[in-house]
Design a protein around this motif. Sequence first.
Motif, mmCIF file in Angstrom:
data_model
loop_
_atom_site.group_PDB
_atom_site.id
_atom_site.type_symbol
_atom_site.label_atom_id
_atom_site.label_comp_id
_atom_site.label_asym_id
_atom_site.label_seq_id
_atom_site.Cartn_x
_atom_site.Cartn_y
_atom_site.Cartn_z
ATOM 1 N N LEU A 135 9.384 21.582 2.636
ATOM 2 C CA LEU A 135 9.032 21.152 3.993
ATOM 3 C C LEU A 135 8.418 19.762 3.984
ATOM 4 N N VAL A 136 7.516 19.507 3.049
ATOM 5 C CA VAL A 136 6.897 18.175 2.932
ATOM 6 C C VAL A 136 7.965 17.120 2.658
ATOM 7 N N ALA A 137 8.879 17.433 1.750
ATOM 8 C CA ALA A 137 9.948 16.479 1.441
ATOM 9 C C ALA A 137 10.807 16.203 2.664
ATOM 10 N N LEU A 138 11.108 17.228 3.448
ATOM 11 C CA LEU A 138 11.946 17.053 4.636
ATOM 12 C C LEU A 138 11.226 16.241 5.707
ATOM 13 N N VAL A 139 9.944 16.536 5.955
ATOM 14 C CA VAL A 139 9.182 15.825 6.989
ATOM 15 C C VAL A 139 9.000 14.354 6.607
ATOM 16 N N THR A 140 8.616 14.096 5.357
ATOM 17 C CA THR A 140 8.458 12.694 4.942
ATOM 18 C C THR A 140 9.798 11.963 4.992
ATOM 19 N N ALA B 261 0.824 -1.212 0.000
ATOM 20 C CA ALA B 261 0.000 0.000 0.000
ATOM 21 C C ALA B 261 0.859 1.263 0.000
ATOM 22 N N SER B 262 1.862 1.310 0.882
ATOM 23 C CA SER B 262 2.678 2.521 0.976
ATOM 24 C C SER B 262 3.569 2.694 -0.246
ATOM 25 N N GLN B 263 4.104 1.582 -0.772
ATOM 26 C CA GLN B 263 4.984 1.676 -1.936
ATOM 27 C C GLN B 263 4.229 2.132 -3.181
ATOM 28 N N VAL C 32 2.557 10.074 9.908
ATOM 29 C CA VAL C 32 3.206 11.370 9.651
ATOM 30 C C VAL C 32 3.385 11.584 8.156
ATOM 31 N N ARG C 33 3.843 10.551 7.447
ATOM 32 C CA ARG C 33 4.049 10.688 6.003
ATOM 33 C C ARG C 33 2.724 10.925 5.283
ATOM 34 N N GLY C 34 1.680 10.230 5.702
ATOM 35 C CA GLY C 34 0.378 10.410 5.063
ATOM 36 C C GLY C 34 -0.151 11.822 5.222
ATOM 37 N N LEU C 35 -0.026 12.389 6.430
ATOM 38 C CA LEU C 35 -0.517 13.744 6.671
ATOM 39 C C LEU C 35 0.322 14.783 5.923
ATOM 40 N N ALA C 36 1.634 14.582 5.888
ATOM 41 C CA ALA C 36 2.503 15.553 5.208
ATOM 42 C C ALA C 36 2.212 15.589 3.710
ATOM 43 N N VAL C 37 2.147 14.421 3.095
ATOM 44 C CA VAL C 37 1.885 14.370 1.649
ATOM 45 C C VAL C 37 0.479 14.881 1.346
#
Length: 434
Positions: A115-120, A27-29, A91-96
């Motif tokens: 910022l999104v790239a850094l957080v993910t 799913a994540s990939q 965290v990755r889901g919310l950032a993207v």
Amino acid sequence: MNAIQRLVEGALLRHRDFRFLLSGAAASQLGSQVTLVALPLVAVVRLDAAPFQVGLLTAAETAAFLLVGLPAGAWVDRMRRLPVLVRADVVRGLAVGSVPVAAVAGVLTMAQLYLVALVTGLATVFFEVAHQSFVPQLLPREQLVAGNGALEVVRSSAQVAGPGLGGVLVQLLGAPAAMVADAVGYLLSALLVLGIRTHEPRPEALPGRSLRAEIGEGVAFVARQPLLRVIAAATASSNFFAALLMSVQTVFWVRVLGLSPAAIGLLLSASAVGGLSGALCAGALARRFGQARIIWLSVAATAPFALLWPLSHGSAGAVLFAAGSAVVFFGAVVYNVAQVSFRQLLCPPVLLGRMNATMRFLVWGTMPLGALAGGAVAAAAGPRAALWLCAAGMLAVPLPLLLSPLRAMREMPTAESPVPAGDAPEAGEAVAAR
């Protein structure tokens, strides 16, 4: 395939918790492969980013391995790994997911993409370290190579299907809206990982142990293992040039080859067929040639095909580019299955998180540097010049492996039969098989 291998893989498929882990990875990939197409297209097409800005965006995605790569391993070794996986996915889901929201509101900027790239990237550091350290807890030793191979099959399958889907979604809905698929994929992965029932004991706290001392133990373990040092050197150089490629390829496809988003997705999917083939063949190739030999053979045989990237011109350019990527990806996946399985078998469980974090720091820490280099070269001399530099670098990647004791070995040592610290076998000296 021999009878023992069939029994191992059959048991793997019947392992309920591994199926949940595998489904979460799928799913994540799949979602992240959609973003592989969509995020740089958001920058290039919607925000009209310059080549160096795209390179900076790629660097932001991997900068976390330099910023927190080493302490992440010590922190993960102090925690249960499953909750780390779940939190990182959320965290990755919310950032993207914030990207399409900002696009709809008309407030999307390059600063937000950075910022999104850094957080993910930060969340990915913890996810990857915990994931590689959790697999050996979930599976017995005899199933590790098959388990890592299955995870690579999932990863490579997503690399085949995801970019094509992403290209179509970008063509129909626009790049920001297509990133909803990635957000959903991460959140679905978190739910699936939550379904794993394997009991994971809380690591015992060691009184008087500082974070610095624990990090030092992971670094010292890698430093004392000559084969790990060689693998780290080769992988770090490979990742440097892979990041250089990622930072310039979208600009090259859009502004030099004139490809549409759907065509870019199709090109990435065709390229990823090589990775899927490598994942399916990795186990058989390791048995045929030996786990040690396949590590250097896989990259030495496939690296020359990187020359097809800068040689891509005209209407056939996309085909040449995809062919070069497919062969290079094949070798990279075979290499990864062999060397990651070796690392897991060699390292004591109590040090797995710190060893993996040290290796990730060394081999992923070069990626932001490669991305910045790619952006700088593309800005100064054009994206094709950056691709020539990338191809030349890929040709040099196998050299540390070919000049190491690996060249004379067939099988890799394990924790029960390690290479003595600071001492490598002489050329032609036998090493005990696993």
